[in-house]
Design an enzyme around this catalytic site. Structure first.
Site, PDB file in Angstrom:
ATOM      1  N   ASN A   7     -31.142  16.049  31.905  1.00 19.24           N
ATOM      2  CA  ASN A   7     -29.746  16.472  31.756  1.00 19.24           C
ATOM      3  C   ASN A   7     -29.543  16.983  30.331  1.00 19.24           C
ATOM      4  O   ASN A   7     -29.521  16.196  29.384  1.00 19.24           O
ATOM      5  CB  ASN A   7     -28.817  15.283  32.050  1.00 19.24           C
ATOM      6  N   LYS A   9     -26.928  18.322  28.978  1.00 18.50           N
ATOM      7  CA  LYS A   9     -25.572  18.193  28.413  1.00 18.50           C
ATOM      8  C   LYS A   9     -25.206  19.498  27.695  1.00 18.50           C
ATOM      9  O   LYS A   9     -25.583  20.561  28.162  1.00 18.50           O
ATOM     10  CB  LYS A   9     -25.493  16.947  27.507  1.00 18.50           C
ATOM     11  N   HIS A  96     -20.974  11.568  36.014  1.00 22.58           N
ATOM     12  CA  HIS A  96     -21.574  11.152  34.737  1.00 22.58           C
ATOM     13  C   HIS A  96     -20.497  10.467  33.893  1.00 22.58           C
ATOM     14  O   HIS A  96     -19.332  10.863  33.930  1.00 22.58           O
ATOM     15  CB  HIS A  96     -22.157  12.352  33.990  1.00 22.58           C
ATOM     16  N   GLU A 165     -26.750   4.460  35.190  1.00 25.20           N
ATOM     17  CA  GLU A 165     -26.767   4.719  33.754  1.00 25.20           C
ATOM     18  C   GLU A 165     -25.770   3.814  33.052  1.00 25.20           C
ATOM     19  O   GLU A 165     -24.570   4.138  32.976  1.00 25.20           O
ATOM     20  CB  GLU A 165     -26.366   6.169  33.462  1.00 25.20           C
TER      21      GLU A 165
END
Ligand code: 13P
Length: 247
Positions: A7, A9, A96, A165
């Site tokens: 990921n 970001k 997320h 996560e």
């Protein structure tokens, strides 16, 4: 099948494709390459370009998020799963903690999940407790709520992946204690079985995964892969995670 998902970001411009070229080269030659999938989620701006470049290659491209409304709307700055799918993405992250912090609640997330699956994207649904919740021993309650408010048995489980996560572990270098993680992942898997039946979705771990600590996670065979932030922005770091996992 294991998953190594990078990921990015808020990172990357078109020339950052060099990172993916190196990862893809390794992945194509790796003798363990059939045991896992590599998915990279660059920012929206790069999805079309990267999807074209890697169209017939092993690496898969996904999005980091999608808007909850289907197809088109008048929400400035929003990008729907229909739009993402149409530029070649195969996956999208949903939920997320960065996006939860910006206002994504269970109701919105449910709409996102539905819209993504409807548009034939596979989803990586992210869950995790924050530091205070962990301290108060609320982790399992939080995870149960995050899962049960959004996922249900009517959804196509074959297109769902879960990523655990813990928020306190993201970008901090702190990782869960192995025994605790084993218990948490076990709990998530049990919960998913009660919703989806025997062949429940895979469960990944994310949070400060790097080439040095991946050997700790590797002891836990219940973990179906990793959602990797910081270390996915370097081809070497990302490749070393995979190498060390299979070492
Ligand atoms: P880090 O690997 O940088 O901790 O990030 C994890 C993450 O948030 C991936 O989605």
């Amino acid at each position: 099948m294991k998953y190594f998902i990078g990921n990015w970001k808020m990172f990357g411009v078109p020339k950052s494709v060099n990172i993916l070229n190196k990862i893809n080269y390794f992945y194509t030659k790796d003798k363990n390459g059939k045991k896992y999938k590599v998915i990279i989620t660059p920012p929206y701006t790069l999805i079309e370009n990267f999807s074209k470049i890697f169209k017939n290659k092993k690496i898969l491209i996904g999005a980091q998020n999608c808007f909850q409304k289907d197809r088109y709307s008048s929400d400035t700055g929003a990008v729907s799963s229909y739009m993402i799918k149409n530029v070649g993405a195969k996956y999208t992250l949903i939920g997320h903690s960065d996006n939860r912090a910006e206002g994504d609640n269970d109701k919105i997330l449910k709409e996102k999940v539905k819209s993504a699956l409807k548009n034939n994207l596979k989803i990586v649904f992210c869950i995790g407790e924050n530091k205070l919740e962990k301290k108060k021993k609320k982790t399992l309650i939080i995870l149960k709520k995050q899962i049960s408010k959004v996922l249900d048995k009517k959804l196509d489980k074959n297109n769902i992946i879960i990523a655990y996560e813990p928020i306190w572990s993201i970008g901090t270098g702190e990782i869960p204690n192995p025994r605790e993680l084993q218990r948490t992942i076990g709990y998530i898997k049990k919960l998913l079985k009660t919703i989806f039946g025997k062949k429940a979705p895979p469960v990944l771990y994310g949070g400060s995964v790097d080439a040095n600590n991946v050997y700790i996670f590797k002891q836990n065979k219940e973990i179906d892969g990793f959602l990797i932030g910081g270390a996915s922005k370097s081809s070497k770091k990302f490749i070393d995670i995979i190498k060390n996992y299979y070492r």
